[in-house]
Design a protein around this motif. Structure first.
Motif, PDB file in Angstrom:
ATOM      1  N   ARG A  18       0.827  -1.209   0.000  1.00 52.80           N
ATOM      2  CA  ARG A  18       0.000   0.000   0.000  1.00 52.80           C
ATOM      3  C   ARG A  18       0.861   1.258   0.000  1.00 52.80           C
ATOM      4  O   ARG A  18       0.561   2.227  -0.700  1.00 52.80           O
ATOM      5  N   ALA A  19       1.915   1.251   0.793  1.00 56.52           N
ATOM      6  CA  ALA A  19       2.810   2.413   0.851  1.00 56.52           C
ATOM      7  C   ALA A  19       3.473   2.641  -0.505  1.00 56.52           C
ATOM      8  O   ALA A  19       3.600   3.780  -0.968  1.00 56.52           O
ATOM      9  N   PHE A  20       3.876   1.560  -1.146  1.00 60.10           N
ATOM     10  CA  PHE A  20       4.504   1.668  -2.463  1.00 60.10           C
ATOM     11  C   PHE A  20       3.518   2.250  -3.477  1.00 60.10           C
ATOM     12  O   PHE A  20       3.863   3.131  -4.264  1.00 60.10           O
ATOM     13  N   MET A  21       2.298   1.765  -3.473  1.00 58.28           N
ATOM     14  CA  MET A  21       1.294   2.260  -4.410  1.00 58.28           C
ATOM     15  C   MET A  21       0.976   3.733  -4.152  1.00 58.28           C
ATOM     16  O   MET A  21       0.797   4.510  -5.092  1.00 58.28           O
ATOM     17  N   ARG A  22       0.909   4.132  -2.889  1.00 55.77           N
ATOM     18  CA  ARG A  22       0.652   5.536  -2.547  1.00 55.77           C
ATOM     19  C   ARG A  22       1.793   6.417  -3.062  1.00 55.77           C
ATOM     20  O   ARG A  22       1.565   7.477  -3.657  1.00 55.77           O
ATOM     21  N   ARG A  25       1.539   6.703  -6.837  1.00 56.52           N
ATOM     22  CA  ARG A  25       0.489   7.650  -7.244  1.00 56.52           C
ATOM     23  C   ARG A  25       0.942   9.095  -7.064  1.00 56.52           C
ATOM     24  O   ARG A  25       0.685   9.954  -7.906  1.00 56.52           O
ATOM     25  N   GLN A  26       1.629   9.375  -5.961  1.00 57.96           N
ATOM     26  CA  GLN A  26       2.123  10.725  -5.720  1.00 57.96           C
ATOM     27  C   GLN A  26       3.151  11.125  -6.773  1.00 57.96           C
ATOM     28  O   GLN A  26       3.161  12.254  -7.264  1.00 57.96           O
ATOM     29  N   GLU A  27       4.035  10.199  -7.120  1.00 60.06           N
ATOM     30  CA  GLU A  27       5.052  10.488  -8.135  1.00 60.06           C
ATOM     31  C   GLU A  27       4.410  10.745  -9.493  1.00 60.06           C
ATOM     32  O   GLU A  27       4.808  11.653 -10.222  1.00 60.06           O
ATOM     33  N   LEU A  28       3.404   9.962  -9.844  1.00 63.05           N
ATOM     34  CA  LEU A  28       2.707  10.178 -11.111  1.00 63.05           C
ATOM     35  C   LEU A  28       1.995  11.523 -11.121  1.00 63.05           C
ATOM     36  O   LEU A  28       2.001  12.228 -12.133  1.00 63.05           O
ATOM     37  N   ALA A  29       1.393  11.886 -10.008  1.00 64.53           N
ATOM     38  CA  ALA A  29       0.716  13.175  -9.921  1.00 64.53           C
ATOM     39  C   ALA A  29       1.724  14.320 -10.054  1.00 64.53           C
ATOM     40  O   ALA A  29       1.468  15.302 -10.768  1.00 64.53           O
ATOM     41  N   ALA A  30       2.873  14.196  -9.415  1.00 64.97           N
ATOM     42  CA  ALA A  30       3.909  15.230  -9.518  1.00 64.97           C
ATOM     43  C   ALA A  30       4.442  15.307 -10.940  1.00 64.97           C
ATOM     44  O   ALA A  30       4.708  16.397 -11.459  1.00 64.97           O
ATOM     45  N   SER A  31       4.581  14.170 -11.582  1.00 69.09           N
ATOM     46  CA  SER A  31       5.057  14.144 -12.958  1.00 69.09           C
ATOM     47  C   SER A  31       4.064  14.826 -13.892  1.00 69.09           C
ATOM     48  O   SER A  31       4.431  15.604 -14.769  1.00 69.09           O
ATOM     49  N   SER A  50      11.144  24.984 -10.191  1.00 74.37           N
ATOM     50  CA  SER A  50      12.357  24.469 -10.826  1.00 74.37           C
ATOM     51  C   SER A  50      12.667  23.060 -10.344  1.00 74.37           C
ATOM     52  O   SER A  50      13.116  22.223 -11.116  1.00 74.37           O
ATOM     53  N   ARG A  51      12.427  22.799  -9.074  1.00 70.80           N
ATOM     54  CA  ARG A  51      12.669  21.446  -8.545  1.00 70.80           C
ATOM     55  C   ARG A  51      11.729  20.446  -9.192  1.00 70.80           C
ATOM     56  O   ARG A  51      12.096  19.311  -9.441  1.00 70.80           O
ATOM     57  N   ILE A  52      10.511  20.842  -9.478  1.00 70.33           N
ATOM     58  CA  ILE A  52       9.538  19.940 -10.088  1.00 70.33           C
ATOM     59  C   ILE A  52       9.835  19.765 -11.570  1.00 70.33           C
ATOM     60  O   ILE A  52       9.861  18.666 -12.082  1.00 70.33           O
ATOM     61  N   ILE A  53      10.081  20.865 -12.255  1.00 69.44           N
ATOM     62  CA  ILE A  53      10.220  20.841 -13.700  1.00 69.44           C
ATOM     63  C   ILE A  53      11.612  20.390 -14.132  1.00 69.44           C
ATOM     64  O   ILE A  53      11.771  19.674 -15.094  1.00 69.44           O
TER      65      ILE A  53
END
Length: 99
Positions: A18-22, A25-31, A50-53
């Motif tokens: 569950r932690a891995f999936m969460r 999902r957060q990484e995909l949303a940030a991407s 700049s850190r995100i992009i």
């Protein structure tokens, strides 16, 4: 005894899953957010953006010392910078990873 051990392992695996999936999902949303921001603006608006992009095209051209987007020249300069920053020849792994 073995039954309890199996239950503990099963519950632990579920928690980790569950932690891995969460996190995924957060990484995909940030991407997605970074891709949207990149589409809206050529330059990052702040240090947080700049850190995100990542870095801008102009910054990448300065780092690789290219004025036009010639793939052969970019590849040649990239390989040179990657080799000279190799840790085995006294370079910096940090700088190598940034290239």
């Amino acid at each position: 005894q073995a039954k309890y051990l199996a239950q503990i392992i099963l519950v632990g695996a579920q928690v980790v899953g569950r932690a891995f999936m969460r996190a995924l999902r957060q990484e995909l949303a940030a991407s997605r957010a970074a891709a949207d921001a990149r589409g809206r603006s050529e330059r990052p608006q702040s240090a947080a953006a700049s850190r995100i992009i990542g870095i801008s095209l102009q910054e990448a051209q300065q780092i690789l010392n290219v004025s036009n987007l010639n793939p052969e020249e970019i590849q040649k300069n990239y390989e040179h910078l990657f080799k000279v920053n190799d840790k085995s020849v006294g370079g910096s792994f940090y700088l190598q990873s940034k290239v």
